[in-house]
Structure formats: C-alpha cells, structure tokens
Motif scaffolding. Sequence first.
Motif, PDB file in Angstrom:
ATOM      1  N   VAL A 142       0.876  -1.184   0.000  1.00 57.10           N
ATOM      2  CA  VAL A 142       0.000   0.000   0.000  1.00 57.10           C
ATOM      3  C   VAL A 142       0.903   1.221   0.000  1.00 57.10           C
ATOM      4  N   GLU A 143       0.652   2.129  -0.932  1.00 57.04           N
ATOM      5  CA  GLU A 143       1.446   3.355  -1.028  1.00 57.04           C
ATOM      6  C   GLU A 143       0.596   4.543  -0.584  1.00 57.04           C
ATOM      7  N   LEU A 144       1.189   5.390   0.235  1.00 57.08           N
ATOM      8  CA  LEU A 144       0.482   6.550   0.762  1.00 57.08           C
ATOM      9  C   LEU A 144       1.201   7.829   0.360  1.00 57.08           C
ATOM     10  N   GLU A 145       0.429   8.892   0.182  1.00 55.22           N
ATOM     11  CA  GLU A 145       0.997  10.238   0.079  1.00 55.22           C
ATOM     12  C   GLU A 145       0.450  11.054   1.232  1.00 55.22           C
ATOM     13  N   LEU A 146       1.348  11.510   2.076  1.00 53.73           N
ATOM     14  CA  LEU A 146       0.965  12.257   3.271  1.00 53.73           C
ATOM     15  C   LEU A 146       1.355  13.713   3.098  1.00 53.73           C
ATOM     16  N   PRO A 147       0.385  14.640   3.084  1.00 49.90           N
ATOM     17  CA  PRO A 147       0.741  16.057   3.024  1.00 49.90           C
ATOM     18  C   PRO A 147       1.393  16.495   4.329  1.00 49.90           C
ATOM     19  N   VAL A 148       2.525  17.156   4.226  1.00 48.66           N
ATOM     20  CA  VAL A 148       3.202  17.655   5.424  1.00 48.66           C
ATOM     21  C   VAL A 148       2.511  18.946   5.852  1.00 48.66           C
ATOM     22  N   ARG A 149       2.009  18.934   7.086  1.00 48.36           N
ATOM     23  CA  ARG A 149       1.272  20.089   7.590  1.00 48.36           C
ATOM     24  C   ARG A 149       1.927  20.637   8.856  1.00 48.36           C
ATOM     25  N   TYR A 150       1.607  21.862   9.159  1.00 46.69           N
ATOM     26  CA  TYR A 150       2.062  22.490  10.411  1.00 46.69           C
ATOM     27  C   TYR A 150       1.116  22.044  11.522  1.00 46.69           C
ATOM     28  N   LYS A 151       1.690  21.414  12.542  1.00 49.45           N
ATOM     29  CA  LYS A 151       0.902  20.886  13.649  1.00 49.45           C
ATOM     30  C   LYS A 151       1.262  21.633  14.932  1.00 49.45           C
ATOM     31  N   PHE A 152       0.239  22.093  15.645  1.00 52.76           N
ATOM     32  CA  PHE A 152       0.492  22.805  16.888  1.00 52.76           C
ATOM     33  C   PHE A 152      -0.717  22.656  17.805  1.00 52.76           C
ATOM     34  N   THR A 153      -0.552  23.099  19.028  1.00 48.12           N
ATOM     35  CA  THR A 153      -1.621  23.007  20.017  1.00 48.12           C
ATOM     36  C   THR A 153      -2.047  24.405  20.435  1.00 48.12           C
ATOM     37  N   ASP A 154      -3.315  24.688  20.253  1.00 53.39           N
ATOM     38  CA  ASP A 154      -3.899  25.946  20.697  1.00 53.39           C
ATOM     39  C   ASP A 154      -4.467  25.736  22.103  1.00 53.39           C
ATOM     40  N   PRO A 155      -4.208  26.651  23.040  1.00 59.68           N
ATOM     41  CA  PRO A 155      -4.658  26.425  24.427  1.00 59.68           C
ATOM     42  C   PRO A 155      -6.180  26.351  24.570  1.00 59.68           C
ATOM     43  N   VAL A 156      -6.913  26.872  23.603  1.00 58.91           N
ATOM     44  CA  VAL A 156      -8.376  26.813  23.665  1.00 58.91           C
ATOM     45  C   VAL A 156      -8.925  25.727  22.748  1.00 58.91           C
ATOM     46  N   LYS A 157      -8.402  25.655  21.507  1.00 61.76           N
ATOM     47  CA  LYS A 157      -8.959  24.749  20.496  1.00 61.76           C
ATOM     48  C   LYS A 157      -8.294  23.387  20.463  1.00 61.76           C
ATOM     49  N   GLY A 158      -7.164  23.246  21.150  1.00 56.88           N
ATOM     50  CA  GLY A 158      -6.478  21.971  21.170  1.00 56.88           C
ATOM     51  C   GLY A 158      -5.577  21.775  19.962  1.00 56.88           C
ATOM     52  N   GLU A 159      -5.419  20.524  19.538  1.00 60.21           N
ATOM     53  CA  GLU A 159      -4.516  20.191  18.432  1.00 60.21           C
ATOM     54  C   GLU A 159      -5.088  20.701  17.116  1.00 60.21           C
ATOM     55  N   LEU A 160      -4.244  21.405  16.376  1.00 63.45           N
ATOM     56  CA  LEU A 160      -4.667  21.968  15.098  1.00 63.45           C
ATOM     57  C   LEU A 160      -3.639  21.654  14.023  1.00 63.45           C
ATOM     58  N   TYR A 161      -4.125  21.538  12.795  1.00 61.50           N
ATOM     59  CA  TYR A 161      -3.269  21.388  11.624  1.00 61.50           C
ATOM     60  C   TYR A 161      -3.546  22.550  10.676  1.00 61.50           C
ATOM     61  N   TRP A 162      -2.472  23.194  10.244  1.00 61.28           N
ATOM     62  CA  TRP A 162      -2.553  24.223   9.218  1.00 61.28           C
ATOM     63  C   TRP A 162      -1.653  23.821   8.053  1.00 61.28           C
ATOM     64  N   PRO A 163      -1.925  24.329   6.865  1.00 57.80           N
ATOM     65  CA  PRO A 163      -0.992  24.078   5.761  1.00 57.80           C
ATOM     66  C   PRO A 163       0.397  24.643   6.080  1.00 57.80           C
ATOM     67  N   LEU A 164       1.422  23.916   5.701  1.00 56.98           N
ATOM     68  CA  LEU A 164       2.798  24.402   5.834  1.00 56.98           C
ATOM     69  C   LEU A 164       3.058  25.391   4.697  1.00 56.98           C
ATOM     70  N   VAL A 165       3.537  26.576   5.043  1.00 54.32           N
ATOM     71  CA  VAL A 165       3.722  27.655   4.072  1.00 54.32           C
ATOM     72  C   VAL A 165       5.187  27.753   3.678  1.00 54.32           C
ATOM     73  N   ILE A 166       5.437  27.747   2.377  1.00 54.52           N
ATOM     74  CA  ILE A 166       6.779  28.006   1.842  1.00 54.52           C
ATOM     75  C   ILE A 166       6.859  29.488   1.492  1.00 54.52           C
ATOM     76  N   SER A 167       7.860  30.167   2.041  1.00 53.14           N
ATOM     77  CA  SER A 167       7.935  31.622   1.936  1.00 53.14           C
ATOM     78  C   SER A 167       9.260  32.075   1.332  1.00 53.14           C
ATOM     79  N   PRO A 168       9.255  33.235   0.656  1.00 47.84           N
ATOM     80  CA  PRO A 168      10.538  33.869   0.306  1.00 47.84           C
ATOM     81  C   PRO A 168      11.295  34.251   1.565  1.00 47.84           C
ATOM     82  N   ALA A 169      12.590  34.461   1.428  1.00 51.43           N
ATOM     83  CA  ALA A 169      13.422  34.777   2.589  1.00 51.43           C
ATOM     84  C   ALA A 169      13.178  36.188   3.106  1.00 51.43           C
ATOM     85  N   VAL A 170      12.696  37.077   2.255  1.00 53.89           N
ATOM     86  CA  VAL A 170      12.421  38.453   2.663  1.00 53.89           C
ATOM     87  C   VAL A 170      11.022  38.833   2.192  1.00 53.89           C
ATOM     88  N   LEU A 171      10.237  39.420   3.081  1.00 53.36           N
ATOM     89  CA  LEU A 171       8.905  39.891   2.754  1.00 53.36           C
ATOM     90  C   LEU A 171       8.913  41.414   2.689  1.00 53.36           C
TER      91      LEU A 171
END
Length: 829
Positions: free
Chosen positions: A464-493
């Motif tokens: 079985v082959e899987l593709e797993l999107p890499v996401r930003y995972k963190f814990t919010d003190p009110v909402k609990g565990e959350l996943y957001w898309p991982l953002v690729i950014s330029p080095a300077v904004l």
Amino acid sequence: MKLLKSLFCICLFFASHFLQGQPVSSVQLYQRIQKLNVLGSVLYIAAHPDDENTRLIAYLSTDRLYRTGYLSLTRGDGGQNLIGEEQGIALGMIRTQELLAARRIDGGEQFFTRAYDFGYSKTPKETFEKWDRDSILSDVVWVIRRLKPDVIIARFPSTGEGGHGHHTASAILAQEAFEAAADPLRFKDQLRYTSPWKATRLLWNTFNFGGNNTTREDQFKLDVGGYNPLLGKSYGELAAESRSQHKSQGFGVSASRGEALEYFKTIKGSSPQNDLMDNVATSWQRVEGGLLIQKTIDSILQHFDFTAPQYSLRGLLRLREQMNTALAPGYWKTQKINELNALLLPLSGVYADAFSSQALAVQGDSVKLTLSVVNRMGVSCQLLGWRIEQKAALLDTQLSANKSWTLNYVLPLEKNKPITQPYWLRAPMQEGYFTVSDQLQIGQADDRAAIVCSLSIKLEGQLVELELPVRYKFTDPVKGELYWPLVISPAVLVQPSDPVQLVYKGQKNAEGTVRFNTLQANKRIRALAQGDKDRPSALSFAPDTLILSKKDQVGTLAYQVMPTASERELIIEAQDQSNTTYNQFRADIRYDHIPALSYFMPAAVQVKKIDLQTRGKRIGYIEGAGDKIPDALSRMGFEVILLQEKDMTPAQLQQCDAIITGVRAYNTHEWLNRVYDRLMQYVEKGGNLIVQYNTSSQIGPVKAQIGPYPFTISRNRITDEKATVVFSDSSHAVFNFPNRLGPVDFKDWVQERSIYHAASGAQGYQYLLRMQDPDEKADEGSLLVTTYGKGWFTYTGLALFRQLPAGVNGAYRLLANLIALNQRDKHGF
C-alpha cells in the motif's frame, strides 16, 4: 534504492480525506464499501459557491451512492463578504474552502473552471464579454470528460429565469458542453489525458424560490427528503449543515425533515420516466468481468463487523487483486480502485501523519519534519520505505499492536522551491478568468501540499502506497490540536504601509513607508522601485539600505514620490547582498470554519495623482459586514474613530464631523435599531450621517429605521461600471463643494457602479444621480440626500467599498463632498 523507487510507482493513492485528524467511523467505512458496488455518476453545474442544491447532492451521494460532483464555474470572488473585509481573490479563496467544507458533509466532490466572478451580471452577453467563452467551455468539457457523468444537472435555465447573467451563462455552457464533450474534434488537446464522453441526459433542476416558480407537475419528480439510518440524519439535515458552511454569505439555514420533491426538466438526451438513471446501468454489470467483483463486495458487506472493521481488511485487499486482474483498463476500474485504496488505512486502524512544528519554511533554508505511524488495531503492518522530496530510505520494520514508529528529518529546501500560492493565482490573470497553463490542474478545487511524504507499507502482506501532506501541527490552548498548511515563503517579505499612495495637487512630496521582514539572519537589504532606471524621478528611499542581522527581524524604510511621477503602479523590491530580489508580502486569512490560508501578493504601490479638497477632521465609522473604507478615510487625512453601541452618546456623537456606517451595518448590528433616535438627534443638531448600502435579501432584513423619513431598499443595481452617470441637479453641493465633480469622476470605476438602491418615490429626499444598464430604464436610487434640522442624511448604494481600495480618484472626491455637506456654512459656500 531501485527497489524503493519501484515500490513507489505502484498503486499510489491519495488518502488525504482520512488524514486530517478526523475520526472515520465504522458506519462511514461500511457505507463506502457499499459505494464500491455503485457505478453511476452525476455532475451538477452552476455558477457560484452556494448556487448548488445541497439536499440533492447529499441524496445522490449518500443515499444513491453515486459519484456526485459539483462544478462551480467561479470561486465567488465578486460576491459580498458578511464575515470580514476580504474581497476579490481573497474572498474567492474563502468561498473555495467553504465549498470544500460543504462537500465533506454532503459527500460530493468539488470542481471549478478558470472563470473569475467579476460581480453581478444582468445578462449572459455581458458575462461572455468578460469570460473567454471558449476557454470556460473547454473547462466544462474537461470536467465532464474526466468525471464521465451519466447525468448532468444544471441549476439554472438558459432562458434567464435564474436572474444573474452568470447563472444563465452556466446553463448555456452546460448545454454546449453536453455536446462538445462527446465530439472528438472539440478540444482535441484534452484527449492526451482523457477520452470523449456522452452523458445520457442533461436536466434542469427547476426551482420555486424568490417568487419564481419554474416547477411543473408534468416534470420528473424525485423525493430527496428521506432519512438515512446509517448516518442518523435526513438528507435535509445533511443539506442544512452543508449549506451553512457558506458563512461568508450568511447562508446558515434550518434543517428540513420529511418529503422534499425536486423537479427536473429534460434539456438534452432521453427523458427519465421512472428514475434519474433510467437506461443507465449503475452496477458492476456495466463492466465486463464485474459480476465477480460485485459478488466479492457483497460478501465483504455481509461479514462486516462494526465493532472490528479491521477484519474486513483482508477481504478488501483480495478485492483489489481481483480488480487489477479481472477488469480491463477503464474509467470505472481506476475510480473504484482509488475508492478502495482510500479505505485501507482507516479500515486497518493504522494512523500515519507527516507534520512540522514550523508554520513557515523558507526558500533556501531547511524545515524540520516528523513522520509518525501507529498500528492502533494490531493488523499485520510492515514499513518498507519513505521518500520526502529527493531523499528516500528503505525500511524493514514490523509494527506491533498500538506501537508507534517515528522519524525526525531536517529537509533542506532549494532556493527555487515554489512558494505557497494557489495554482490559479500563480500567473497574472486576464480580465475575466484565471491563467492556468497546466491542463491537469484545471478543474481542481485546491492545491497539492507544498511538501508531500510518500510512505510504502505492507498491510496483511500487500503493498500500500500513501501520500501524506506535510502540515504544520500545533496546540492551541483553547482549540487543542490543530493542523494548518505548511507555508513556503521567500526569505524576505516586502510590504508597503499603504497600497494606494495619494499625491495631492500641489503637493511637493508624498511620503510612505515600506516594511521589510527577513526570515533569515544576516541580510543587507537595498530598496528600490521595480523597473525605474531613474528612481529619483518616481520614488526614492533615503536611506535605501537596511542591515537585518537577526532571523525574523523587521525594518522600515521611508520613501517619497516625486511630483514628476506619473500615475502608475510601482513594485517595491528588496535586493540582498547576493543580488537576490524579493518583491512580495504574505497575506493571511484566518477563520475558524475553514483552514488557515496564506498567499503572496506583489509589493505594489498605486500612485494616484488627485485634486482633492476635504472639510472636517473627525469621522465616526460604524463597521458593517467588512470593508476597507476606514483605511481610505485615513488616507484622505481624516481622524477615524470606530464607533460601537456604547459610544452612541450625544457627547461622543457631537465630536464627529460626520458618521458613516459600513456596508450592511443595519443588516449585521441589531443595536442600530436601538440608537436610531440618538443618531437622528445628532443629525438634527447639525451632524452628517452617511449610510452605505444595506440589503433586504437572505443575508438579513433591514428591520431598523435608517433615515429621518421612510424609504425602501430595493434590489436594483447598476452592474456596468462604465454606465453614463447623469446629475439630477448639477448645482447641488454634493457635486460642487469642496470639489467640483464632473463625468471624469466616474471614469475607471471597477466591477459595478452601485447596488441595493433606494426605491424611487420616497418623500422628503432628493435623488441626485441617474444611470442605467444596457437595455434597461434609468434608475435614480443610487444616491439620495436630505436635510433634517440643521444636519444632513445620505443613503448611497454606490460601490464606494470597491472603488476606494482600488484607488479610483472620483470616488475619493465624491466621498469628500458627502462628508462636507454640513460644513458649507462654516466655509462660506
């Protein structure tokens, strides 16, 4: 390594629906196994998010178990926003995610064309003048050829009863695409990837709403109001949950239960007599060799254990082998294997996740990733290998019951790694449609994740082959565990403090600032304006260099726009010590009902030369559903005070030279009912109240009194942004003080002139403007004013909320005059 590479080429599938941290119940798994036995598909076509019939989609997808798609021609970019200030492409991103949330509830799939929602259109002729008709038709054909629906259903008719020009255009394109999709001579480039397809029938889902009943008793009828005991909900309840995801449009609805008839008129193909799928085989009988497959699925269903669904895993794996060997290549073989593959991981109880503790990854930098697998139900599970970008490794790890395996890896990113950007925004768009060059991306609802981890495992001895999107995972003190898309950014904004720079007549130097944020340490930044060989003649920085030694450090440089600069859009650039150039800033969209969204915009400054006079100093602003007019007022030199109910005291109000209510403020704030008398007292004593448009649509009725004398808000609007504007009384102060207005002030307006006019004939008011759309009578309700006591009241449906952020000079001059109505005596006018 060759073995690993070959493993990853076999039966790769996407299981992202099951990998978002959402539990999948045994009931859901059972129903999806049931769906393996159904080989029918339906495509619903309309123009916008929220046009779709969610009850019908829920019924077709979760009762009849058809593959059910909704093709929305646009992403709703030109609509209105009840929950925030996003407009245009940002609103389109929000509404895209609202549609995806709706489909997760009602079980449908979501598709789009490249068409841009440029705002309300009254005719399909106007719509096709802005859309490239052939391009959008090709997109509809593409989706039909890929989905291969047996039945196509249009929400609207081609004869105009749907009202909106986009609605009618969607019906016209549905009819044309019905024929074109079957023609191998049309859009031949698509046939590299797919094949022509002839649907059995095209139906119009007739309707009875808005006082327009298009249903007839001789039309084909379908009861979609049933109850699904597996889900514990009726299709009306599912539909209400689904439709209520359109929160930006204020489309929360109550659930319906009991009989609910949908009506259909045949437009093309054979008419249904007894069933929507008359003359369509929707079982495995439609595929050679399918009877064996059906028998195996029936057996799996018969032995399914809701308390131990993992016992069905071996049966599904054997079924996959049968599909691969017994079935000839074809659409339904591919589709059903994909559906089956998506069941394997949740059925087995194996949990696989790829995540980062970083919200941002920077081009040319590195990102810390974690890959985690847990064998929660104790099935036979062996890890064979993984791949992340160009890095791969072989494994031979047997996972014991409820034991986890974890890999921590630091992934280096190339300097040219694509930044996070919706695929339809990566190239400059045309006036009426997005530019998408990759044929395979057309129709897709959303983007593939920026980083994807491939994982190869054996379940019960089968690969079985899987593709797993890499996401930003963190814990919010009110909402609990959350996943957001991982953002690729330029080095300077790079972000200008204001996207519109007004340069006043006679002004020596207009000034502004630019914010530079470096996401890497030790950056020496030089600022310049893109494309200017002679910078001092247009825009200059003094100083023009910043030393940013720390990661995530922010610095600011001031610029001046010279009097000799012409009106233009300037792109601000930052050049570092390696001569790498940066010219974008990140915009974030955050609402609880959709995933976190980020995208990048050019660091643009629109230089606007304007002859603008203002009177008054302090403006009280009552925010409505969301707009950017307070920014425009500050740009004009006013002090802006945001007013809430607690501020509605005579002392507070009298400090304001004018009070302006935001768009739909009376729709969104019930408390405005309670302060009507105080606002009228403010006007009576010499104040100036300016009310922007409100609506009596489903978004919310206007229950409050608004002006000193009664008037009714209609649904009239002028959609032609170039419509001729006639002054009913050219001597009126609105057109003369402190700025003398003329036709030039109505040039270069965007999207529309006005919406939700006041109805004609209101006593006590002066109607000041007349304008009309092509082939319609003139309307005078876009701007009406009156005096009350010593002060002034204005109601306007003019789309100032679109014009001011777009830097339209005339909109600034008109607003300045409206604000100055109670200042004339002070200045001798």
